[in-house]
Design a protein around this motif. Structure first.
Motif, PDB file in Angstrom:
ATOM      1  N   ARG A 148       0.814  -1.208   0.000  1.00  0.00           N
ATOM      2  CA  ARG A 148       0.000   0.000   0.000  1.00  0.00           C
ATOM      3  C   ARG A 148       0.852   1.265   0.000  1.00  0.00           C
ATOM      4  O   ARG A 148       0.495   2.257  -0.653  1.00  0.00           O
ATOM      5  CB  ARG A 148      -0.951   0.002   1.196  1.00  0.00           C
ATOM      6  N   TRP A 149       1.989   1.235   0.687  1.00  0.00           N
ATOM      7  CA  TRP A 149       2.808   2.453   0.747  1.00  0.00           C
ATOM      8  C   TRP A 149       3.501   2.712  -0.587  1.00  0.00           C
ATOM      9  O   TRP A 149       3.687   3.865  -0.985  1.00  0.00           O
ATOM     10  CB  TRP A 149       3.836   2.332   1.865  1.00  0.00           C
ATOM     11  N   LEU A 150       3.873   1.654  -1.284  1.00  0.00           N
ATOM     12  CA  LEU A 150       4.466   1.847  -2.606  1.00  0.00           C
ATOM     13  C   LEU A 150       3.440   2.399  -3.589  1.00  0.00           C
ATOM     14  O   LEU A 150       3.740   3.303  -4.392  1.00  0.00           O
ATOM     15  CB  LEU A 150       5.033   0.520  -3.125  1.00  0.00           C
ATOM     16  N   TYR A 151       2.224   1.868  -3.547  1.00  0.00           N
ATOM     17  CA  TYR A 151       1.162   2.389  -4.416  1.00  0.00           C
ATOM     18  C   TYR A 151       0.806   3.819  -4.047  1.00  0.00           C
ATOM     19  O   TYR A 151       0.460   4.624  -4.928  1.00  0.00           O
ATOM     20  CB  TYR A 151      -0.072   1.492  -4.344  1.00  0.00           C
ATOM     21  N   LEU A 152       0.862   4.133  -2.763  1.00  0.00           N
ATOM     22  CA  LEU A 152       0.570   5.501  -2.339  1.00  0.00           C
ATOM     23  C   LEU A 152       1.616   6.465  -2.892  1.00  0.00           C
ATOM     24  O   LEU A 152       1.282   7.591  -3.307  1.00  0.00           O
ATOM     25  CB  LEU A 152       0.530   5.567  -0.812  1.00  0.00           C
ATOM     26  N   MET A 153       2.867   6.052  -2.901  1.00  0.00           N
ATOM     27  CA  MET A 153       3.917   6.881  -3.477  1.00  0.00           C
ATOM     28  C   MET A 153       3.770   7.009  -4.990  1.00  0.00           C
ATOM     29  O   MET A 153       4.239   7.988  -5.594  1.00  0.00           O
ATOM     30  CB  MET A 153       5.285   6.293  -3.140  1.00  0.00           C
ATOM     31  N   LEU A 154       3.110   6.070  -5.623  1.00  0.00           N
ATOM     32  CA  LEU A 154       2.926   6.090  -7.070  1.00  0.00           C
ATOM     33  C   LEU A 154       1.831   7.046  -7.509  1.00  0.00           C
ATOM     34  O   LEU A 154       1.811   7.491  -8.666  1.00  0.00           O
ATOM     35  CB  LEU A 154       2.605   4.674  -7.555  1.00  0.00           C
ATOM     36  N   ILE A 155       0.919   7.380  -6.606  1.00  0.00           N
ATOM     37  CA  ILE A 155      -0.246   8.196  -6.970  1.00  0.00           C
ATOM     38  C   ILE A 155       0.140   9.551  -7.564  1.00  0.00           C
ATOM     39  O   ILE A 155      -0.409   9.949  -8.603  1.00  0.00           O
ATOM     40  CB  ILE A 155      -1.178   8.362  -5.750  1.00  0.00           C
ATOM     41  N   PRO A 156       1.063  10.343  -6.964  1.00  0.00           N
ATOM     42  CA  PRO A 156       1.378  11.651  -7.571  1.00  0.00           C
ATOM     43  C   PRO A 156       1.890  11.545  -9.000  1.00  0.00           C
ATOM     44  O   PRO A 156       1.501  12.351  -9.861  1.00  0.00           O
ATOM     45  CB  PRO A 156       2.451  12.222  -6.628  1.00  0.00           C
ATOM     46  N   GLY A 157       2.727  10.551  -9.289  1.00  0.00           N
ATOM     47  CA  GLY A 157       3.220  10.394 -10.654  1.00  0.00           C
ATOM     48  C   GLY A 157       2.112  10.021 -11.622  1.00  0.00           C
ATOM     49  O   GLY A 157       2.060  10.540 -12.751  1.00  0.00           O
ATOM     50  N   VAL A 158       1.201   9.128 -11.192  1.00  0.00           N
ATOM     51  CA  VAL A 158       0.090   8.735 -12.056  1.00  0.00           C
ATOM     52  C   VAL A 158      -0.828   9.923 -12.328  1.00  0.00           C
ATOM     53  O   VAL A 158      -1.270  10.148 -13.468  1.00  0.00           O
ATOM     54  CB  VAL A 158      -0.693   7.572 -11.409  1.00  0.00           C
ATOM     55  N   VAL A 159      -1.112  10.715 -11.305  1.00  0.00           N
ATOM     56  CA  VAL A 159      -1.974  11.886 -11.482  1.00  0.00           C
ATOM     57  C   VAL A 159      -1.311  12.899 -12.410  1.00  0.00           C
ATOM     58  O   VAL A 159      -1.968  13.493 -13.287  1.00  0.00           O
ATOM     59  CB  VAL A 159      -2.286  12.521 -10.115  1.00  0.00           C
ATOM     60  N   TYR A 160      -0.012  13.092 -12.255  1.00  0.00           N
ATOM     61  CA  TYR A 160       0.699  14.039 -13.114  1.00  0.00           C
ATOM     62  C   TYR A 160       0.609  13.629 -14.583  1.00  0.00           C
ATOM     63  O   TYR A 160       0.271  14.446 -15.452  1.00  0.00           O
ATOM     64  CB  TYR A 160       2.159  14.144 -12.674  1.00  0.00           C
ATOM     65  N   PHE A 161       0.922  12.365 -14.868  1.00  0.00           N
ATOM     66  CA  PHE A 161       0.890  11.913 -16.261  1.00  0.00           C
ATOM     67  C   PHE A 161      -0.531  11.900 -16.811  1.00  0.00           C
ATOM     68  O   PHE A 161      -0.741  12.178 -17.996  1.00  0.00           O
ATOM     69  CB  PHE A 161       1.508  10.514 -16.371  1.00  0.00           C
ATOM     70  N   ALA A 162      -1.513  11.590 -15.966  1.00  0.00           N
ATOM     71  CA  ALA A 162      -2.895  11.571 -16.438  1.00  0.00           C
ATOM     72  C   ALA A 162      -3.385  12.962 -16.804  1.00  0.00           C
ATOM     73  O   ALA A 162      -4.056  13.153 -17.825  1.00  0.00           O
ATOM     74  CB  ALA A 162      -3.797  10.947 -15.374  1.00  0.00           C
ATOM     75  N   LEU A 163      -3.031  13.953 -15.975  1.00  0.00           N
ATOM     76  CA  LEU A 163      -3.537  15.302 -16.193  1.00  0.00           C
ATOM     77  C   LEU A 163      -2.756  16.067 -17.261  1.00  0.00           C
ATOM     78  O   LEU A 163      -3.354  16.814 -18.053  1.00  0.00           O
ATOM     79  CB  LEU A 163      -3.508  16.097 -14.877  1.00  0.00           C
ATOM     80  N   PHE A 164      -1.441  15.906 -17.280  1.00  0.00           N
ATOM     81  CA  PHE A 164      -0.615  16.749 -18.140  1.00  0.00           C
ATOM     82  C   PHE A 164      -0.037  16.027 -19.356  1.00  0.00           C
ATOM     83  O   PHE A 164       0.558  16.677 -20.223  1.00  0.00           O
ATOM     84  CB  PHE A 164       0.533  17.346 -17.323  1.00  0.00           C
ATOM     85  N   LYS A 165      -0.186  14.704 -19.436  1.00  0.00           N
ATOM     86  CA  LYS A 165       0.343  13.963 -20.576  1.00  0.00           C
ATOM     87  C   LYS A 165      -0.753  13.284 -21.395  1.00  0.00           C
ATOM     88  O   LYS A 165      -0.775  13.408 -22.616  1.00  0.00           O
ATOM     89  CB  LYS A 165       1.351  12.900 -20.095  1.00  0.00           C
ATOM     90  N   TYR A 166      -1.655  12.564 -20.728  1.00  0.00           N
ATOM     91  CA  TYR A 166      -2.653  11.799 -21.450  1.00  0.00           C
ATOM     92  C   TYR A 166      -3.925  12.592 -21.732  1.00  0.00           C
ATOM     93  O   TYR A 166      -4.478  12.501 -22.833  1.00  0.00           O
ATOM     94  CB  TYR A 166      -2.995  10.519 -20.677  1.00  0.00           C
ATOM     95  N   LEU A 167      -4.411  13.343 -20.754  1.00  0.00           N
ATOM     96  CA  LEU A 167      -5.632  14.125 -20.967  1.00  0.00           C
ATOM     97  C   LEU A 167      -5.485  15.144 -22.092  1.00  0.00           C
ATOM     98  O   LEU A 167      -6.389  15.282 -22.932  1.00  0.00           O
ATOM     99  CB  LEU A 167      -6.039  14.803 -19.657  1.00  0.00           C
ATOM    100  N   PRO A 168      -4.366  15.874 -22.194  1.00  0.00           N
ATOM    101  CA  PRO A 168      -4.242  16.821 -23.322  1.00  0.00           C
ATOM    102  C   PRO A 168      -4.172  16.153 -24.686  1.00  0.00           C
ATOM    103  O   PRO A 168      -4.312  16.850 -25.707  1.00  0.00           O
ATOM    104  CB  PRO A 168      -2.927  17.561 -23.010  1.00  0.00           C
ATOM    105  N   MET A 169      -3.951  14.831 -24.731  1.00  0.00           N
ATOM    106  CA  MET A 169      -3.886  14.166 -26.025  1.00  0.00           C
ATOM    107  C   MET A 169      -5.220  14.199 -26.756  1.00  0.00           C
ATOM    108  O   MET A 169      -5.270  13.960 -27.976  1.00  0.00           O
ATOM    109  CB  MET A 169      -3.430  12.712 -25.840  1.00  0.00           C
ATOM    110  N   TYR A 170      -6.294  14.532 -26.054  1.00  0.00           N
ATOM    111  CA  TYR A 170      -7.577  14.698 -26.734  1.00  0.00           C
ATOM    112  C   TYR A 170      -7.512  15.834 -27.743  1.00  0.00           C
ATOM    113  O   TYR A 170      -8.227  15.824 -28.757  1.00  0.00           O
ATOM    114  CB  TYR A 170      -8.687  14.965 -25.715  1.00  0.00           C
ATOM    115  N   GLY A 171      -6.624  16.798 -27.497  1.00  0.00           N
ATOM    116  CA  GLY A 171      -6.472  17.909 -28.436  1.00  0.00           C
ATOM    117  C   GLY A 171      -5.899  17.501 -29.777  1.00  0.00           C
ATOM    118  O   GLY A 171      -5.913  18.296 -30.724  1.00  0.00           O
ATOM    119  N   ILE A 172      -5.385  16.268 -29.894  1.00  0.00           N
ATOM    120  CA  ILE A 172      -4.870  15.803 -31.182  1.00  0.00           C
ATOM    121  C   ILE A 172      -5.980  15.763 -32.231  1.00  0.00           C
ATOM    122  O   ILE A 172      -5.709  15.852 -33.437  1.00  0.00           O
ATOM    123  CB  ILE A 172      -4.228  14.407 -31.006  1.00  0.00           C
ATOM    124  N   THR A 173      -7.217  15.675 -31.788  1.00  0.00           N
ATOM    125  CA  THR A 173      -8.328  15.590 -32.743  1.00  0.00           C
ATOM    126  C   THR A 173      -8.410  16.806 -33.648  1.00  0.00           C
ATOM    127  O   THR A 173      -8.923  16.710 -34.768  1.00  0.00           O
ATOM    128  CB  THR A 173      -9.657  15.440 -31.988  1.00  0.00           C
TER     129      THR A 173
END
Length: 323
Positions: A32-57
């Motif tokens: 659980r502590w390793l996954y908890l440490m992973l959350i900020p990186g996952v949120v960062y990539f989701a918000l600033f890397k993957y979500l903006p890819m919708y603009g490729i349309t």
């Protein structure tokens, strides 16, 4: 009374059952502590890397800001057709690939060579001092690097340009900043000065993991320093070199917007235009948002193909690769 000393019959060996893998809930609870440490990186990539890819349309639309994504008309591959058939594509591709070739020839092997040379130093104080001096340029912005280049090579007030003119005479008065033939050498010199020191960190870390007993065995066999370098050091860091080569291949078309844009003038524009600066000129200054997005998407797709292709080639050649 006689006793039966015969050994008891051997029990049939029980076949061990397959170990059951822990379920998802048990795995989450255990780590659980390793996954908890992973959350900020996952949120960062989701918000600033993957979500903006919708603009490729918008690369497949005639995007109009006041109509938005859903209201802008679709044009299919029209922007890509305009890019490939346009008069600028050949020049952009040549300039970008030529700089990429210079990067592969000069920039990529430079950290390897410097790391090998530093690894041969036996005076630790000198070794650490050289490392520290070489790391400093990495923390300077490209704006400072470009300013220093102007101060050194400008035809009017450049220090090095003035020394060359004093030594060779007025016939050697060359405007290094403006002339086309000097644009690429200056770009490569800037990258060598700024990036080489920082890149040596990875290879020095790989060299630190080489088993010293391998060098002792090589010396006992009579191997010279060069033979030790060729047969022990380079094979030991070969996986690191392969991984860095794969990562570099994905950035061959990514020549760096800021550096190129700061060094571009009206006189060297024909050799300075690359895809990164072209996206800026067409998308920001000319307002062709959809067209510039198509150019950027083309560059990204080529980068992905190069990464997967180089990874496949590395595996075919017996290396580990990335995936």
């Amino acid at each position: 009374m006689a006793t039966d000393l015969a050994p008891p019959p051997a029990r049939a060996a029980s076949k061990p059952g397959r170990r059951r893998r822990p379920g998802l809930g048990a795995s989450l609870a255990r780590y659980r502590w390793l996954y908890l440490m992973l959350i900020p990186g996952v949120v960062y990539f989701a918000l600033f890397k993957y979500l903006p890819m919708y603009g490729i349309t918008i690369a497949f639309q005639d995007f109009l800001p006041f109509l938005g994504y859903s209201g802008s008309p679709w044009v299919g591959f029209q922007h890509f057709q305009d890019l490939f058939t346009g008069p600028d594509f050949g020049r952009l591709m040549f300039n970008t690939l030529f700089l990429a070739l210079l990067t592969v020839v000069f920039i990529f092997p430079a950290p390897i060579v410097v790391a090998l040379l530093l690894n041969e130093l036996r005076i630790n104080v000198l070794k650490r001092s050289v490392q520290s001096v070489m790391y400093i340029p990495h923390f300077l912005s490209w704006t400072i690097v470009a300013s220093l280049t102007y101060l050194l090579f400008s035809a009017d007030y450049g220090v090095l340009a003035g020394w060359i003119r004093d030594i060779l005479g007025d016939t050697a008065k060359i405007d290094y900043i403006a002339q086309e033939e000097w644009f690429r050498p200056l770009i490569i010199l800037q990258q060598l000065w700024k990036l080489t020191g920082w890149g040596t960190i990875i290879y020095l870390a790989a060299l630190a993991g080489v088993d010293p007993q391998l060098y002792e065995a090589a010396r006992m066999d009579g191997a010279s320093r060069f033979r030790q370098l060729w047969h022990v050091t380079l094979p030991a860091i070969r996986p690191t070199i392969v991984v860095m080569a794969i990562l570099t291949s994905g950035n061959l078309l990514d020549t760096g917007f800021e550096q190129i844009w700061l060094m571009t003038t009206s006189l060297n524009r024909s050799v300075a235009d690359v895809f990164d600066t072209y996206v800026y000129y067409t998308g920001i200054t000319q307002g062709a948002i959809s067209y510039s997005t198509a150019v950027g998407l083309f560059k990204g797709v080529v980068g992905c193909i190069l990464i997967f292709g180089s990874n496949w080639l590395a595996k075919r050649l017996g290396q580990r690769g990335l995936l």
